[in-house]
Design a protein around this motif. Sequence first.
Motif, PDB file in Angstrom:
ATOM      1  N   ASN A   1       0.807  -1.224   0.000  1.00  0.00           N
ATOM      2  CA  ASN A   1       0.000   0.000   0.000  1.00  0.00           C
ATOM      3  C   ASN A   1       0.845   1.281   0.000  1.00  0.00           C
ATOM      4  O   ASN A   1       0.562   2.185  -0.793  1.00  0.00           O
ATOM      5  CB  ASN A   1      -0.965  -0.004   1.185  1.00  0.00           C
TER       6      ASN A   1
ATOM      7  N   THR B   1       2.447   1.720  -3.411  1.00  0.00           N
ATOM      8  CA  THR B   1       1.414   1.966  -4.421  1.00  0.00           C
ATOM      9  C   THR B   1       0.905   3.400  -4.336  1.00  0.00           C
ATOM     10  O   THR B   1       0.812   4.105  -5.351  1.00  0.00           O
ATOM     11  CB  THR B   1       0.249   0.962  -4.250  1.00  0.00           C
ATOM     12  N   ALA B   2       0.595   3.849  -3.108  1.00  0.00           N
ATOM     13  CA  ALA B   2       0.086   5.221  -2.939  1.00  0.00           C
ATOM     14  C   ALA B   2       1.134   6.241  -3.392  1.00  0.00           C
ATOM     15  O   ALA B   2       0.824   7.187  -4.124  1.00  0.00           O
ATOM     16  CB  ALA B   2      -0.311   5.457  -1.486  1.00  0.00           C
TER      17      ALA B   2
ATOM     18  N   LEU C   1      -5.338   2.082   1.587  1.00  0.00           N
ATOM     19  CA  LEU C   1      -4.480   2.743   0.612  1.00  0.00           C
ATOM     20  C   LEU C   1      -4.965   4.169   0.353  1.00  0.00           C
ATOM     21  O   LEU C   1      -4.169   5.106   0.254  1.00  0.00           O
ATOM     22  CB  LEU C   1      -4.465   1.927  -0.683  1.00  0.00           C
TER      23      LEU C   1
END
Lengths: 391, 391
Positions: free
Chosen positions: A172, A175-176, A200
């Motif tokens: 997460n 990804t963020a 997220l």
Amino acid sequence: MNGAELALPSIGSKKREGVSRMATTGKQLFTTLEADGTLTVALEDVAFDDPAHNQVLVRMEAAPINPSDLAILVGGADMENADYTPGKFVARMPEAANTASKARHGLKLPAGNEGAGTVIAAGESDAAQALMGQRVSCVPGNAYSQYCLADADMCLPLGAHSAEEGASAFVNPMTALGFVETARADGQNAILHTVGASNLGQMLTRICAEDGFELVNIVRKSDQVELLKGLGSEHVVNSSEDDFMDRLTDAIRATGAFYGFDPVGGGTLVDTAFRAMERVAREQMAEYSRYGSNQPKRMFIYGRLDTSPTILTPSYGFGWTLSGWLLFPFLQSIGQETMGRMRQRVRDNLTSTFASSYKSRVTLEEMLTKDAVLDYRAMRTGEKYLVTPWA
Amino acid sequence: MNGAELALPSIGSKKREGVSRMATTGKQLFTTLEADGTLTVALEDVAFDDPAHNQVLVRMEAAPINPSDLAILVGGADMENADYTPGKFVARMPEAANTASKARHGLKLPAGNEGAGTVIAAGESDAAQALMGQRVSCVPGNAYSQYCLADADMCLPLGAHSAEEGASAFVNPMTALGFVETARADGQNAILHTVGASNLGQMLTRICAEDGFELVNIVRKSDQVELLKGLGSEHVVNSSEDDFMDRLTDAIRATGAFYGFDPVGGGTLVDTAFRAMERVAREQMAEYSRYGSNQPKRMFIYGRLDTSPTILTPSYGFGWTLSGWLLFPFLQSIGQETMGRMRQRVRDNLTSTFASSYKSRVTLEEMLTKDAVLDYRAMRTGEKYLVTPWA
């Protein structure tokens, strides 16, 4: 409990010619889909290899069940009527889902992208040796296990943080941060996120608030609006409200968010985002064009919470692009320096910006019970499970 | 008939202060969609302005009815039950199509992207003046008309070519060349085209054969396979055959065409292309990945022959990108030099590589009759109409 307090089994870290340390054995989860649609997920006793060159052997203490793990764990299987026995379930995969999964038929696969634990053996590389004895977060791909072999370069030393604090330090957070990196690299100053209240989504909200980066959050409930406003999100729109489309259009107009990320995939959510973007773009056009606006509109699908088809209507001309987005190819594309900067930021803010919360903690055995499976596969916002293999 | 044989009305080309030449009047087609769903397409007598600075006034001799013209001409209207009178039809637009066209409600719009005719007046710019008296192909946007004002920079002098030969010198040729330019700029050596036997598809086939650029053509009928093979296309697959998916996969494997163009838009054709590309990519993977291959797969939708939604199944991982593609934004992006090179190639090969063929020739009045409308709106491959306003 922090790393210093953890009593470690004492196991030699270096392989020597002709001399092997005693094999480390432990339980690991495997998922197997047969050609006839039988899905078997079960724990097995496994002997773990000594870590090679740049590998470390991690005694796993915590691993989250992320949406990205669920496809291989349960996929579209009928979990309501599955056969549950201790440490195992056997379920039926419906015809369509089974056909779509043809490539994995007969393969016994591990599961669990990420987790945290303590390094109990290390390969001979300097990077691996430097992690010996440390608690780390890691991305082994078989995190639902008592032990894992992990790449030292992908491990994040957790210092005094608990395994629970570090269990979700990779997927997460990266990804963020990756969304903002992707958007910035493409000249954007604002993004749209279709699932604002997810773990997220909350991270993304904190990142954007810290960076002064414009963000439009879509949520499904009014309490999620309050949650995100509390995290500093200015533009939160509730898809359950009657005036959703108008409010979404307002938020896009206010921010210039013609660029967005969606983990749902199936259905019309991406289509809705494109339509709202086009409404704003058309307001700014001097005259009507049968081809729609030339405003570039871009969306990325980074998950498949809904595995039904993505529906794209011909409502926003030809100035749009939709792509899949996946963390690992993205990380491979950005280079060591950017990745190092991102990881440093995660480590420095693990219990603030990048904090995850969990609804339940389950053992490896408990994660295979009906109650647990039906609960975590629902993927309700803010109800994430954490697997603790030694609890 | 060529340009030299055409007797031109003698009209002064320059505007002078306080002195205006006699207005040029002629019939022009207009299409109007009212908020209640009434679509009126009718000829009107129009007085054409004198050409300003870089404009020319063209006496139009031929204009094709391209798929890209049909949306504004008939769209999704019920043409079977429309009211046809000389020089006019009135039709009902179904609810969904009418709502989707909200932005044009109440607007009286011209139609006809391109055509050819003779320049009978010119603005004062050198480019405009140089075209005086010449037969040109042009892109006025109101080509279904006896006269048009056109931008001199977008006109292609046709020399001794007939208006019919030059009528389709822009949209299809520049689009077909644009596909190859787009693919090359993105590092590709091969492309897929989902409607191989169309006028545009045949041009693309000839271009790729001349350039040694790999091309996979999808067609729907066996005689279209023969047609394209006769034009030098090595990889033609027929979507009507039972083994279509296997043959498409073979063709993609043989060419490396992970990059394609589709004018259909609606339905599953793009999805099918992505699935076949992914099959080839997975063959080349060393081990199974739940996320699919990382092989970049890219498709462009450049038309909407089918206005139903585009359906994308979750069958090819996250390594894919789908975009709209439109000629004018593309041309704006490539710069004068590339565009000049493309136009020169079109002019040099107008009756060979870039030749178009027509099923029927109709006057402006005839194009508004029921027989004609029902025939050209079917958009059958190789059955294009040509409008000849003075015939």
